[in-house]
Design a protein around this motif. Structure first.
Motif, PDB file in Angstrom:
ATOM      1  N   ALA A 327       0.818  -1.209   0.000  1.00 12.01           N
ATOM      2  CA  ALA A 327       0.000   0.000   0.000  1.00 12.01           C
ATOM      3  C   ALA A 327       0.855   1.264   0.000  1.00 12.01           C
ATOM      4  CB  ALA A 327      -0.946   0.002   1.201  1.00 12.01           C
ATOM      5  N   VAL A 328       1.866   1.324   0.882  1.00 15.92           N
ATOM      6  CA  VAL A 328       2.666   2.551   0.958  1.00 15.92           C
ATOM      7  C   VAL A 328       3.593   2.697  -0.235  1.00 15.92           C
ATOM      8  CG1 VAL A 328       2.528   2.546   3.479  1.00 15.92           C
ATOM      9  CG2 VAL A 328       4.531   1.548   2.369  1.00 15.92           C
ATOM     10  N   THR A 329       3.831   1.602  -0.953  1.00 18.74           N
ATOM     11  CA  THR A 329       4.629   1.664  -2.174  1.00 18.74           C
ATOM     12  C   THR A 329       3.782   2.075  -3.365  1.00 18.74           C
ATOM     13  OG1 THR A 329       6.125  -0.058  -1.366  1.00 18.74           O
ATOM     14  CG2 THR A 329       6.118   0.331  -3.732  1.00 18.74           C
ATOM     15  N   GLY A 330       2.564   1.558  -3.451  1.00 12.88           N
ATOM     16  CA  GLY A 330       1.734   1.789  -4.629  1.00 12.88           C
ATOM     17  C   GLY A 330       0.827   2.998  -4.559  1.00 12.88           C
ATOM     18  N   ILE A 331       0.550   3.518  -3.353  1.00 10.80           N
ATOM     19  CA  ILE A 331      -0.351   4.664  -3.197  1.00 10.80           C
ATOM     20  C   ILE A 331       0.479   5.915  -2.952  1.00 10.80           C
ATOM     21  CG2 ILE A 331      -2.212   5.663  -1.815  1.00 10.80           C
ATOM     22  CD1 ILE A 331      -3.043   2.808  -1.072  1.00 10.80           C
ATOM     23  N   PRO A 332       0.305   6.964  -3.742  1.00 13.01           N
ATOM     24  CA  PRO A 332       1.071   8.193  -3.524  1.00 13.01           C
ATOM     25  C   PRO A 332       0.735   8.840  -2.184  1.00 13.01           C
ATOM     26  CG  PRO A 332       0.038   8.171  -5.702  1.00 13.01           C
ATOM     27  CD  PRO A 332      -0.560   7.036  -4.925  1.00 13.01           C
ATOM     28  N   GLY A 333       1.693   9.568  -1.644  1.00 19.74           N
ATOM     29  CA  GLY A 333       1.441  10.357  -0.447  1.00 19.74           C
ATOM     30  C   GLY A 333       2.112   9.853   0.806  1.00 19.74           C
ATOM     31  N   PHE A 334       2.513   8.574   0.830  1.00 14.44           N
ATOM     32  CA  PHE A 334       3.162   8.019   2.016  1.00 14.44           C
ATOM     33  C   PHE A 334       4.652   8.377   1.979  1.00 14.44           C
ATOM     34  CE2 PHE A 334      -0.654   5.434   1.891  1.00 14.44           C
ATOM     35  CZ  PHE A 334      -0.992   5.359   3.240  1.00 14.44           C
ATOM     36  N   THR A 335       4.999   9.384   2.757  1.00 16.64           N
ATOM     37  CA  THR A 335       6.353   9.916   2.713  1.00 16.64           C
ATOM     38  C   THR A 335       7.168   9.597   3.954  1.00 16.64           C
ATOM     39  OG1 THR A 335       5.536  12.007   3.608  1.00 16.64           O
ATOM     40  CG2 THR A 335       5.682  11.819   1.205  1.00 16.64           C
ATOM     41  N   LEU A 336       6.546   9.019   4.981  1.00 14.03           N
ATOM     42  CA  LEU A 336       7.237   8.673   6.221  1.00 14.03           C
ATOM     43  C   LEU A 336       7.191   7.163   6.442  1.00 14.03           C
ATOM     44  CD1 LEU A 336       5.796  11.497   8.523  1.00 14.03           C
ATOM     45  CD2 LEU A 336       8.033  11.444   7.401  1.00 14.03           C
ATOM     46  N   PRO A 337       8.187   6.596   7.106  1.00 14.32           N
ATOM     47  CA  PRO A 337       8.230   5.136   7.293  1.00 14.32           C
ATOM     48  C   PRO A 337       7.057   4.641   8.128  1.00 14.32           C
ATOM     49  CG  PRO A 337      10.369   6.121   7.771  1.00 14.32           C
ATOM     50  CD  PRO A 337       9.406   7.258   7.643  1.00 14.32           C
ATOM     51  N   PRO A 338       6.417   3.553   7.723  1.00 15.60           N
ATOM     52  CA  PRO A 338       5.365   2.970   8.558  1.00 15.60           C
ATOM     53  C   PRO A 338       5.947   2.402   9.848  1.00 15.60           C
ATOM     54  CG  PRO A 338       5.895   1.492   6.749  1.00 15.60           C
ATOM     55  CD  PRO A 338       6.646   2.768   6.499  1.00 15.60           C
ATOM     56  N   ASP A 339       5.153   2.438  10.908  1.00 15.93           N
ATOM     57  CA  ASP A 339       5.550   1.773  12.148  1.00 15.93           C
ATOM     58  C   ASP A 339       5.592   0.267  11.927  1.00 15.93           C
ATOM     59  OD1 ASP A 339       5.395   4.240  13.458  1.00 15.93           O
ATOM     60  OD2 ASP A 339       3.306   3.922  14.022  1.00 15.93           O
ATOM     61  N   SER A 340       6.449  -0.429  12.673  1.00 20.62           N
ATOM     62  CA  SER A 340       6.466  -1.881  12.594  1.00 20.62           C
ATOM     63  C   SER A 340       7.141  -2.474  13.829  1.00 20.62           C
ATOM     64  CB  SER A 340       7.203  -2.363  11.344  1.00 20.62           C
ATOM     65  OG  SER A 340       7.186  -3.780  11.249  1.00 20.62           O
ATOM     66  N   VAL A 341       6.636  -3.622  14.266  1.00 22.45           N
ATOM     67  CA  VAL A 341       7.343  -4.422  15.269  1.00 22.45           C
ATOM     68  C   VAL A 341       7.626  -5.808  14.691  1.00 22.45           C
ATOM     69  CG1 VAL A 341       6.375  -3.212  17.258  1.00 22.45           C
ATOM     70  CG2 VAL A 341       5.180  -5.205  16.342  1.00 22.45           C
ATOM     71  N   TYR A 342       7.699  -5.883  13.372  1.00 22.28           N
ATOM     72  CA  TYR A 342       7.883  -7.188  12.729  1.00 22.28           C
ATOM     73  C   TYR A 342       9.151  -7.874  13.197  1.00 22.28           C
ATOM     74  CZ  TYR A 342       7.654 -10.860   9.253  1.00 22.28           C
ATOM     75  OH  TYR A 342       7.580 -12.091   8.657  1.00 22.28           O
ATOM     76  N   TYR A 343      10.181  -7.100  13.513  1.00 15.45           N
ATOM     77  CA  TYR A 343      11.463  -7.645  13.968  1.00 15.45           C
ATOM     78  C   TYR A 343      11.359  -8.323  15.329  1.00 15.45           C
ATOM     79  CZ  TYR A 343      10.878  -3.240  16.330  1.00 15.45           C
ATOM     80  OH  TYR A 343      10.324  -2.203  17.050  1.00 15.45           O
ATOM     81  N   ALA A 344      10.236  -8.136  16.048  1.00 16.55           N
ATOM     82  CA  ALA A 344      10.130  -8.591  17.437  1.00 16.55           C
ATOM     83  C   ALA A 344       9.335  -9.884  17.614  1.00 16.55           C
ATOM     84  CB  ALA A 344       9.498  -7.488  18.294  1.00 16.55           C
TER      85      ALA A 344
END
Length: 384
Positions: A327-344
């Protein structure tokens, strides 16, 4: 092509504990998280193509499963998974905000559509624009082709323990750290000051009290950090929801950016916040919004107003994390990194888990969401 079946599985997956290099217990203004219950949604079609979605558990696994399988399923079984916009406008359950339940089914439909068309979801959304290569700075950017920077997320810890995580985040290539807050505003300030000092100002910070401050406390936090020469990337939902006038007053009284989250879930709320001058950043989330198509609507509203966008995290396993990356790659406007805890996470339910490298995750290039679900892992962590 027709949808033939909707099935939901409840799983509970542990987080890695702090002593082993993880973040559990993840303490917030509302409680603590050591493991997280998630709903995994499978949609089957008459042509043998399967799609996957994911959402958090609401109220209980049984209640969430019932809404999905007994409520939403009746609207989509027998229809084409390509009817994404039609579904979003027609699905209705009286007295229920059905969007949050529909979102996971909608994600699974995107997965199916991409598999049928043999394209990744981000391409179906319009593709992406390759960034100009830059040296590492405090300004978040996508690092390279089809990767997305993510923000390191941290629960409420002591200032000294927070220092250690800030050093780890910086050493591992993250450019921004988001930390929970809201139990004691003075301690919140001390924690940010400690982390900022630990990395010599080389990380940006997000501060999220989950509505935990009063207006005057939020003003004090903002002023204290400004006096210390620390400027946040944004303060996320600093005061209670539906206080748009108060948010506008807060924004007038501080130079710290304001990033409402829970207030942005509904399109009309986002419009009102913009009209009242009550936000600097829109922190949005596809699940309460109603899916990727709804996220695209929110993004259009924000982008037209010149408001930067960032996607929220809800302790997502690989399915929803992949959906967010697309979504953040394909939809314009997302200019800041998404939050994530995937590493945890202790483990994921994907056959090939996503990989966090240098503070970023590669966007899956396979068809649809580009992920494969390991049914044995679902059974391992299944609770319903």
């Amino acid at each position: 092509m027709e949808i033939t079946n909707v099935e939901a599985y409840a799983v509970s997956v542990p987080l890695v504990v702090i002593d082993d290099g993880g973040i559990a217990p993840y303490v917030t203004n509302h409680g603590r998280v050591e493991e997280m219950e998630r709903m995994i949604i499978r949609i089957d079609t008459d042509e043998g193509v399967t799609g996957w979605g994911e959402m958090r558990v609401f109220l209980s696994p049984a209640a969430t499963k019932a809404v999905l399988e007994d409520g939403i399923a009746q609207w989509v079984v027998g229809r084409s998974p390509f009817e994404l916009e039609t579904f979003r406008r027609q699905i209705f359950i009286e007295y229920t905000n059905v969007d949050m339940f529909f979102a996971a089914i909608e994600t699974a439909c995107w997965d199916i559509v991409g598999k049928v068309l043999e394209r990744p979801v981000y391409e179906l959304l319009g593709g992406w624009t390759a960034p100009v290569p830059t040296e590492r700075t405090n300004t978040p950017t996508r690092k390279s082709e089809r990767t997305v920077d993510i923000a390191y997320c941290l629960g409420i810890l002591s200032p000294e323990a927070s220092r250690e995580h800030a050093a780890r985040a910086y050493d591992e290539g993250y450019s921004v750290l988001k930390t929970k807050a809201g139990r004691d505003w003075r301690e919140d300030v001390r924690r940010i000051e400690a982390m900022h000092d630990e990395v010599d100002g080389r990380l940006d910070f997000r501060l999220d009290p989950n509505q935990g401050w009063s207006l005057d406390e939020a003003v004090r936090v903002a002023a204290s950090l400004e006096d210390a020469g620390i400027y946040l990337q944004y303060m996320e939902q600093p005061i209670r929801v539906d206080s748009h006038t108060a948010l506008a007053r807060l924004r007038e009284r501080t130079r710290q950016p304001i990033g409402p989250n829970e207030d942005t879930y509904i399109p009309r709320n986002l419009r009102k916040l913009i009209e009242r001058g009550a936000l600097d950043v829109a922190v949005v989330d596809m699940t309460p919004a109603g899916g990727i198509t709804a996220l695209r609507q929110l993004a259009g509203i924000a982008e037209d107003a010149g408001v930067p966008l960032v996607h929220h995290c809800a302790f997502d396993l690989g399915i929803r994390t992949a959906a967010i990356l697309h979504a953040v790659t394909g939809i314009p406007g997302f200019t800041l990194p998404p939050d994530s805890v995937y590493y945890a996470w202790e483990e994921d339910i994907l056959t090939d888990p996503l990989s966090v490298e240098n503070g970023a995750i590669a966007v899956p290039d396979g068809h649809g969401l580009g992920i494969d679900v390991d049914k044995d892992k679902i059974e391992k962590y299944r609770i319903l």
